[in-house]
Design an enzyme around this catalytic site. Sequence first.
Site, short mmCIF file in Angstrom:
data_model
loop_
_atom_site.label_atom_id
_atom_site.label_comp_id
_atom_site.label_asym_id
_atom_site.label_seq_id
_atom_site.Cartn_x
_atom_site.Cartn_y
_atom_site.Cartn_z
N ASP A 1 -8.94 -1.74 2.43
CA ASP A 1 -8.82 -1.15 3.76
C ASP A 1 -9.87 -1.70 4.72
O ASP A 1 -9.81 -1.44 5.93
CB ASP A 1 -8.95 0.37 3.67
CG ASP A 1 -7.88 0.97 2.78
OD1 ASP A 1 -6.77 0.42 2.75
OD2 ASP A 1 -8.16 1.98 2.10
N ASP B 1 0.82 -1.20 0.00
CA ASP B 1 0.00 0.00 0.00
C ASP B 1 0.86 1.26 0.00
O ASP B 1 0.64 2.19 -0.79
CB ASP B 1 -0.91 -0.01 1.23
CG ASP B 1 -2.21 0.73 0.98
OD1 ASP B 1 -2.53 1.00 -0.19
OD2 ASP B 1 -2.91 1.06 1.96
#
Length: 533
Positions: free
Chosen positions: A424, A346
């Site tokens: 997420d 990420d």
Amino acid sequence: MAVNLLIYLALMFCSQVDGQEAILHVSEGSTVREYCLVYNSSWSNISHSLTGAQSYKLVNLTSSPLCERGQLTPDFLLGQAVAVMPGECDFSTKAQVAQELGATALLVTSTDSMVTPSANDSEYRKVNIPLALMRHRDFLDILQVFSDGKEVRLYDPPAALFDASIIVMLLLAVFTVAMGGFWSGAAEKVKQTADPSADVNDEHSESSELSLYSPLKVLLFVGMMCVMLVLMYYFYRWLVYVIIVIFCLASATALYNCLDSLMTAVGFGTLSVSCRGKTLSVRSLLLAAVCITLAVIWGVYRNDDRWIWILQDLLGVAFCLNFLKTITLSNFKICVILLSLLLVYDVFFVFITPFMTSNGVSIMVQVALGPGAGGEKTDGKEVEVPGDFSPSYEKLPVVMRIPQFSSLAQNLCMTQFSILGYGDIIVPGLLVAYCHRFDVWIGNSRRIYFISCAIAYCVGLVVTFAVLLATKMGQPALLYLVPFTLLTSSILASVRKEFRQFWSGTTYHVLDDSRKPLLSDGKSGYADGVREC
């Protein structure tokens, strides 16, 4: 995936054009309309409030590009705003001609995407009137709705520092993670109650769950994600339709599983009918029809930002819930490996890749928003707003979207959303689900691991949003969510002196295909009565 992906800022040392979206307020008597404007705030001085904005009469000169004065007298446009067509000369020339004719504002109607008007420094000093772009279709609407007595005002309301959509997004994400973790633990409890021996090689177990138990498989999984993201960046135009089709199928299946399990939990009965020796469930048929219909509706109207976000979020929640129920992590070691690798993934694709791309925008942001995303920084310098209300580009259906409530000017130009990627929710959610299953394994009726990890996720998400608001910059949410959830779970297990068991997972181990199952007497690989010394 970055949370709330708004405008990603380019390198601070790069020269920037201070582009803004503003509002054109048109009124005549009790009739009032407002339209989108795009202007350069370093070039044009526009009021930040409607009450402080000067009122002008609007003159229609769209039959001319206004590149030269021609036969018009110097005071022809005195004290009035003028609308002209683009092309044939630059914006600075149009504005200077309008000034010579006495105009107090210049509106350039555009049939294409509206990009922040700009010029060199010497041209900036020659122009003293507001200059802005507006959609040509908006101008046609003005001509149809209003008569020649209409008045216009230009203003740019300041964007709110905090938008309530963030609260809605927070509640939606925490609900999804908590419910997904709860469902996973509840399924584990049912499995143990039904079969205390819990044979993981049971056919039903294999069909309903997929367990990640090998570090090698985790590495392959993360590697495939990296490859897929890079392919999406370079071949977005074609692969986006593959993802859309997959999302329709997967979300319809997930929604069916969620609704079917919910109806079973509340005791909703099934009505079965027999036809030619086959038994059909009426409830299943109705649920399948509803879920398929919703997925098809989303597929058809997926680019209508006015309302389709509601259906996308519904399907997205179902997809995440079903994923957290279906995919399980066998122990905390696998959780640490998976979450740590995805944290690096990420951060790399959000913070590092802007240094590698030609436009200074991260690969993650580019893929998540789509290469034609309007209202975003173009080349790190300009704002671009689509000329049409419905964007022609395709967006990946991999995010939760909540429209912002306070961005008046931006929403007139193009609906602005607070965005949270499915990753997420799913990635920390897998750890929350593991914590609940561990509570079930050790017989902890208070579900302390599950509750603590869910609270840690909520706190991590709050910190993510706080950093987002403070920096005005899209954040890789896993940078905050992974440490909060992993550290909370680790500390709790250590304090309760259960870390070794928490690290290793349940006693119902998933065996490698290369291993042979244990025999009933606890020895492996030998027939009864035959053993080596």
